[in-house]
Design a protein around this motif. Structure first.
Motif, PDB file in Angstrom:
ATOM      1  N   TYR A   1      15.209 105.295  49.883  1.00 36.03           N
ATOM      2  CA  TYR A   1      13.784 105.419  50.201  1.00 36.03           C
ATOM      3  C   TYR A   1      13.585 106.095  51.561  1.00 36.03           C
ATOM      4  N   TRP A   2      14.382 105.694  52.558  1.00 38.94           N
ATOM      5  CA  TRP A   2      14.261 106.328  53.877  1.00 38.94           C
ATOM      6  C   TRP A   2      14.559 107.826  53.772  1.00 38.94           C
ATOM      7  N   LEU A   3      15.550 108.186  52.966  1.00 41.09           N
ATOM      8  CA  LEU A   3      15.890 109.602  52.810  1.00 41.09           C
ATOM      9  C   LEU A   3      14.755 110.377  52.148  1.00 41.09           C
ATOM     10  N   THR A   4      14.041 109.748  51.217  1.00 42.70           N
ATOM     11  CA  THR A   4      12.906 110.435  50.587  1.00 42.70           C
ATOM     12  C   THR A   4      11.802 110.682  51.619  1.00 42.70           C
ATOM     13  N   LEU A   5      11.595 109.721  52.508  1.00 44.44           N
ATOM     14  CA  LEU A   5      10.589 109.915  53.558  1.00 44.44           C
ATOM     15  C   LEU A   5      11.032 110.972  54.564  1.00 44.44           C
ATOM     16  N   LEU A   6      12.312 110.984  54.876  1.00 39.89           N
ATOM     17  CA  LEU A   6      12.845 111.880  55.891  1.00 39.89           C
ATOM     18  C   LEU A   6      12.920 113.324  55.412  1.00 39.89           C
ATOM     19  N   TYR A   7      13.396 113.540  54.201  1.00 43.20           N
ATOM     20  CA  TYR A   7      13.630 114.897  53.707  1.00 43.20           C
ATOM     21  C   TYR A   7      12.637 115.355  52.656  1.00 43.20           C
ATOM     22  N   GLY A   8      11.820 114.446  52.134  1.00 50.36           N
ATOM     23  CA  GLY A   8      10.797 114.838  51.176  1.00 50.36           C
ATOM     24  C   GLY A   8      11.278 115.007  49.742  1.00 50.36           C
ATOM     25  N   ASP A   9      12.511 114.642  49.459  1.00 47.50           N
ATOM     26  CA  ASP A   9      13.012 114.743  48.092  1.00 47.50           C
ATOM     27  C   ASP A   9      12.590 113.507  47.293  1.00 47.50           C
ATOM     28  N   ALA A  10      12.543 113.681  45.985  1.00 43.96           N
ATOM     29  CA  ALA A  10      12.131 112.577  45.113  1.00 43.96           C
ATOM     30  C   ALA A  10      13.208 111.497  45.066  1.00 43.96           C
ATOM     31  N   PHE A  11      12.764 110.256  45.057  1.00 43.70           N
ATOM     32  CA  PHE A  11      13.652 109.097  45.027  1.00 43.70           C
ATOM     33  C   PHE A  11      14.630 109.180  43.854  1.00 43.70           C
ATOM     34  N   LEU A  12      14.112 109.470  42.666  1.00 45.95           N
ATOM     35  CA  LEU A  12      14.947 109.502  41.462  1.00 45.95           C
ATOM     36  C   LEU A  12      15.913 110.682  41.452  1.00 45.95           C
ATOM     37  N   VAL A  13      15.644 111.701  42.244  1.00 39.04           N
ATOM     38  CA  VAL A  13      16.574 112.827  42.356  1.00 39.04           C
ATOM     39  C   VAL A  13      17.791 112.416  43.182  1.00 39.04           C
ATOM     40  N   LEU A  14      17.561 111.660  44.248  1.00 42.97           N
ATOM     41  CA  LEU A  14      18.645 111.231  45.128  1.00 42.97           C
ATOM     42  C   LEU A  14      19.443 110.057  44.570  1.00 42.97           C
ATOM     43  N   LEU A  15      18.809 109.234  43.774  1.00 43.95           N
ATOM     44  CA  LEU A  15      19.392 107.973  43.336  1.00 43.95           C
ATOM     45  C   LEU A  15      20.732 108.087  42.599  1.00 43.95           C
ATOM     46  N   PRO A  16      20.898 108.989  41.623  1.00 40.87           N
ATOM     47  CA  PRO A  16      22.179 109.019  40.891  1.00 40.87           C
ATOM     48  C   PRO A  16      23.401 109.263  41.788  1.00 40.87           C
ATOM     49  N   ALA A  17      23.318 110.219  42.685  1.00 47.94           N
ATOM     50  CA  ALA A  17      24.462 110.507  43.567  1.00 47.94           C
ATOM     51  C   ALA A  17      24.736 109.336  44.502  1.00 47.94           C
ATOM     52  N   ARG A  18      23.700 108.683  44.969  1.00 48.35           N
ATOM     53  CA  ARG A  18      23.874 107.547  45.879  1.00 48.35           C
ATOM     54  C   ARG A  18      24.453 106.339  45.125  1.00 48.35           C
ATOM     55  N   ILE A  19      24.052 106.136  43.888  1.00 49.02           N
ATOM     56  CA  ILE A  19      24.619 105.054  43.081  1.00 49.02           C
ATOM     57  C   ILE A  19      26.102 105.326  42.830  1.00 49.02           C
ATOM     58  N   LEU A  20      26.437 106.560  42.508  1.00 55.19           N
ATOM     59  CA  LEU A  20      27.837 106.915  42.261  1.00 55.19           C
ATOM     60  C   LEU A  20      28.684 106.687  43.509  1.00 55.19           C
ATOM     61  N   LYS A  21      28.192 107.123  44.654  1.00 57.49           N
ATOM     62  CA  LYS A  21      28.929 106.925  45.909  1.00 57.49           C
ATOM     63  C   LYS A  21      29.131 105.442  46.185  1.00 57.49           C
ATOM     64  N   GLN A  22      28.103 104.638  46.001  1.00 60.44           N
ATOM     65  CA  GLN A  22      28.200 103.202  46.252  1.00 60.44           C
ATOM     66  C   GLN A  22      29.113 102.513  45.237  1.00 60.44           C
ATOM     67  N   ALA A  23      29.102 102.972  43.992  1.00 58.63           N
ATOM     68  CA  ALA A  23      29.978 102.396  42.971  1.00 58.63           C
ATOM     69  C   ALA A  23      31.443 102.648  43.318  1.00 58.63           C
ATOM     70  N   VAL A  24      31.727 103.794  43.905  1.00 55.85           N
ATOM     71  CA  VAL A  24      33.097 104.105  44.320  1.00 55.85           C
ATOM     72  C   VAL A  24      33.457 103.346  45.590  1.00 55.85           C
ATOM     73  N   MET A  25      32.539 103.283  46.551  1.00 52.63           N
ATOM     74  CA  MET A  25      32.847 102.718  47.867  1.00 52.63           C
ATOM     75  C   MET A  25      32.835 101.189  47.901  1.00 52.63           C
ATOM     76  N   MET A  26      32.015 100.535  47.086  1.00 50.90           N
ATOM     77  CA  MET A  26      31.910  99.081  47.199  1.00 50.90           C
ATOM     78  C   MET A  26      33.240  98.352  46.993  1.00 50.90           C
ATOM     79  N   PRO A  27      34.009  98.672  45.945  1.00 49.46           N
ATOM     80  CA  PRO A  27      35.304  97.980  45.813  1.00 49.46           C
ATOM     81  C   PRO A  27      36.230  98.250  47.009  1.00 49.46           C
ATOM     82  N   ILE A  28      36.195  99.454  47.524  1.00 47.31           N
ATOM     83  CA  ILE A  28      37.014  99.791  48.689  1.00 47.31           C
ATOM     84  C   ILE A  28      36.564  98.966  49.888  1.00 47.31           C
ATOM     85  N   GLU A  29      35.263  98.862  50.091  1.00 49.83           N
ATOM     86  CA  GLU A  29      34.725  98.096  51.217  1.00 49.83           C
ATOM     87  C   GLU A  29      35.068  96.608  51.094  1.00 49.83           C
TER      88      GLU A  29
END
Length: 187
Positions: free
Chosen positions: A133-161
């Motif tokens: 949400y902060w990124l949508t406010l900052l860069y003006g991109d749609a929330f649903l456009v950013l969401l898939p890549a961010r979910i994928l990154k978090q799905a990969v990183m969470m087990p590592i973290e």
């Protein structure tokens, strides 16, 4: 609700102890240094390890200290090594992450399930939804456009973290580092 109130009260009382302030300051400095080792993949995706220190602060000193440290760490990391524009929303995210880590881990036994729960809550509520949400406010991109890549990154990183934090915390516990940080006698 009473337990939650007591958890915050205990955490706020931690701030009266000089040792807590010294250790929290040391952890804050480590978080800032770890901020230098953040890999910026895109404007929207970066990988860093300062979460370990934020999670450790919440575990040791509770949600109030964790939240304060999370917010201060965000501000200091930006002042020392600015990457991109400053946006106060990410400071709010740092505060929320520290509070969540403190609520789940403070004064409780360190277990894999508890670490997974803490990381899952932060990953979903803060990293995926709030930060997107902060990124949508900052860069003006749609929330649903950013969401898939961010979910994928978090799905990969969470087990590592989870594995990384749990391993570090267990090693520090066995070496009695946490006991020394908290001011307990080590025999």
């Amino acid at each position: 609700m009473k337990g939650l109130k007591a958890l915050f009260a205990d955490s706020i009382h931690e701030l009266r102890d000089l040792r807590t302030l010294a250790v929290a300051s040391m952890l804050l400095a480590i978080a800032v240094v770890l901020g230098f080792y953040t890999l910026q993949l895109t404007d929207y995706i970066k990988i860093g390890f300062a979460y370990i220190v934020n999670e450790m602060t919440g575990m040791l000193f509770g949600p109030a200290v964790g939240g304060i440290m999370g917010g201060l760490a965000d501000l200091l990391k930006y002042l020392v090594n600015p990457t991109g524009p400053f946006f106060p929303g990410f400071t709010i995210s740092g505060i929320c992450g520290g509070i969540i880590y403190g609520l789940v881990l403070y004064k409780k036994p360190l277990t894999v399930k508890r670490v997974i729960l803490a990381n899952l809550l932060v990953t979903v509520s803060v990293n995926i939804f709030l930060n997107t949400y902060w990124l949508t406010l900052l860069y003006g991109d749609a929330f649903l456009v950013l969401l898939p890549a961010r979910i994928l990154k978090q799905a990969v990183m969470m087990p590592i973290e989870v594995v990384l934090f749990y391993t570090v915390a267990k090693v520090l516990t066995k070496a009695n580092i946490f006991a020394m940080m908290r001011g307990m006698r080590v025999s």
